[in-house]
Scaffold this motif. Structure first.
Motif, PDB file in Angstrom:
ATOM      1  N   LYS A 164      30.039  29.323  45.740  1.00 56.20           N
ATOM      2  CA  LYS A 164      29.730  28.765  44.421  1.00 56.20           C
ATOM      3  C   LYS A 164      29.372  29.902  43.478  1.00 56.20           C
ATOM      4  O   LYS A 164      29.293  31.057  43.884  1.00 56.20           O
ATOM      5  CB  LYS A 164      28.619  27.733  44.520  1.00 56.20           C
ATOM      6  N   ARG A 165      29.153  29.578  42.238  1.00 53.80           N
ATOM      7  CA  ARG A 165      28.730  30.559  41.239  1.00 53.80           C
ATOM      8  C   ARG A 165      27.256  30.346  40.939  1.00 53.80           C
ATOM      9  O   ARG A 165      26.783  29.216  40.851  1.00 53.80           O
ATOM     10  CB  ARG A 165      29.520  30.385  39.943  1.00 53.80           C
ATOM     11  N   ASP A 166      26.519  31.434  40.759  1.00 51.99           N
ATOM     12  CA  ASP A 166      25.109  31.313  40.390  1.00 51.99           C
ATOM     13  C   ASP A 166      24.987  31.205  38.874  1.00 51.99           C
ATOM     14  O   ASP A 166      25.990  31.134  38.161  1.00 51.99           O
ATOM     15  CB  ASP A 166      24.280  32.467  40.970  1.00 51.99           C
ATOM     16  N   ARG A 190      27.903  34.893  39.071  1.00 49.51           N
ATOM     17  CA  ARG A 190      28.237  35.722  40.228  1.00 49.51           C
ATOM     18  C   ARG A 190      28.582  34.794  41.391  1.00 49.51           C
ATOM     19  O   ARG A 190      28.136  33.657  41.440  1.00 49.51           O
ATOM     20  CB  ARG A 190      27.050  36.600  40.630  1.00 49.51           C
ATOM     21  N   ASP A 238      28.218  33.289  45.010  1.00 49.06           N
ATOM     22  CA  ASP A 238      27.142  33.063  45.965  1.00 49.06           C
ATOM     23  C   ASP A 238      27.795  32.360  47.157  1.00 49.06           C
ATOM     24  O   ASP A 238      28.423  31.319  46.991  1.00 49.06           O
ATOM     25  CB  ASP A 238      26.058  32.195  45.330  1.00 49.06           C
ATOM     26  N   GLU A 285      27.840  32.012  51.833  1.00 47.37           N
ATOM     27  CA  GLU A 285      27.371  32.411  53.152  1.00 47.37           C
ATOM     28  C   GLU A 285      28.497  33.197  53.809  1.00 47.37           C
ATOM     29  O   GLU A 285      29.665  32.844  53.687  1.00 47.37           O
ATOM     30  CB  GLU A 285      27.037  31.194  54.000  1.00 47.37           C
ATOM     31  N   ASN A 309      24.169  36.138  56.657  1.00 43.91           N
ATOM     32  CA  ASN A 309      23.032  35.925  55.763  1.00 43.91           C
ATOM     33  C   ASN A 309      21.740  35.784  56.572  1.00 43.91           C
ATOM     34  O   ASN A 309      20.713  36.384  56.246  1.00 43.91           O
ATOM     35  CB  ASN A 309      23.232  34.673  54.913  1.00 43.91           C
ATOM     36  N   TYR A 311      17.824  32.771  48.374  1.00 39.64           N
ATOM     37  CA  TYR A 311      17.895  32.562  46.932  1.00 39.64           C
ATOM     38  C   TYR A 311      18.380  31.149  46.655  1.00 39.64           C
ATOM     39  O   TYR A 311      19.371  30.713  47.227  1.00 39.64           O
ATOM     40  CB  TYR A 311      18.874  33.580  46.316  1.00 39.64           C
ATOM     41  N   ASN A 312      17.659  30.443  45.791  1.00 37.64           N
ATOM     42  CA  ASN A 312      18.039  29.069  45.475  1.00 37.64           C
ATOM     43  C   ASN A 312      18.404  28.891  44.005  1.00 37.64           C
ATOM     44  O   ASN A 312      18.507  27.773  43.524  1.00 37.64           O
ATOM     45  CB  ASN A 312      16.922  28.102  45.863  1.00 37.64           C
ATOM     46  N   GLY A 313      18.563  29.963  43.276  1.00 41.40           N
ATOM     47  CA  GLY A 313      18.974  29.880  41.884  1.00 41.40           C
ATOM     48  C   GLY A 313      17.835  29.874  40.884  1.00 41.40           C
ATOM     49  O   GLY A 313      18.060  29.988  39.691  1.00 41.40           O
ATOM     50  N   ARG A 361      12.927  34.482  40.427  1.00 41.02           N
ATOM     51  CA  ARG A 361      12.598  35.285  41.605  1.00 41.02           C
ATOM     52  C   ARG A 361      11.095  35.194  41.863  1.00 41.02           C
ATOM     53  O   ARG A 361      10.281  35.589  41.039  1.00 41.02           O
ATOM     54  CB  ARG A 361      13.016  36.718  41.373  1.00 41.02           C
TER      55      ARG A 361
END
Length: 75
Positions: A20-22, A26, A28, A30, A39, A51-53, A56
Motif C-alpha cells: 500500500k501507499r503511506d 511511499r 509500505d 511486508e 519485517n 509503523y501504522n501511519g 512517530r
C-alpha cells in the motif's frame, strides 16, 4: 540497512505482500523472504519499528518490550 541487504541477498524467493501507499505516497509492504517475514526479523532484532501511519511515537525499551509481548507479528 546492512542486515536487510544480507537477509535479501541470501534469499532465493522474495515476495512483497500487503502493498500500500503511506500518507507520503511511499510504498509500505511486508517483505517475505524464503517464507520468513523479514519485517518481523528486523523488529525483533530492534533494527526497525512497527509503523501504522500515525505520528512517530516516542520509542524506548519498554515500548519495544510491550510490542513484542503483545504482537502477533513475531509469533
Amino acid at each position: 540497512r546492512d542486515r536487510l541487504e544480507l537477509l535479501l541477498k541470501e534469499s532465493k524467493d522474495i515476495e512483497l505482500v500487503n502493498i500500500k501507499r503511506d500518507k507520503y505516497f511511499r510504498f509500505d509492504a511486508e517483505i517475505i523472504a524464503d517464507g520468513v517475514n523479514v519485517n518481523s526479523i528486523l523488529i525483533k532484532e530492534k533494527l526497525a519499528k512497527p509503523y501504522n501511519g500515525g505520528k512517530r511515537p516516542r520509542w524506548d525499551e519498554s515500548d519495544y518490550n510491550n510490542y513484542i509481548k503483545n504482537s502477533n507479528v513475531l509469533k
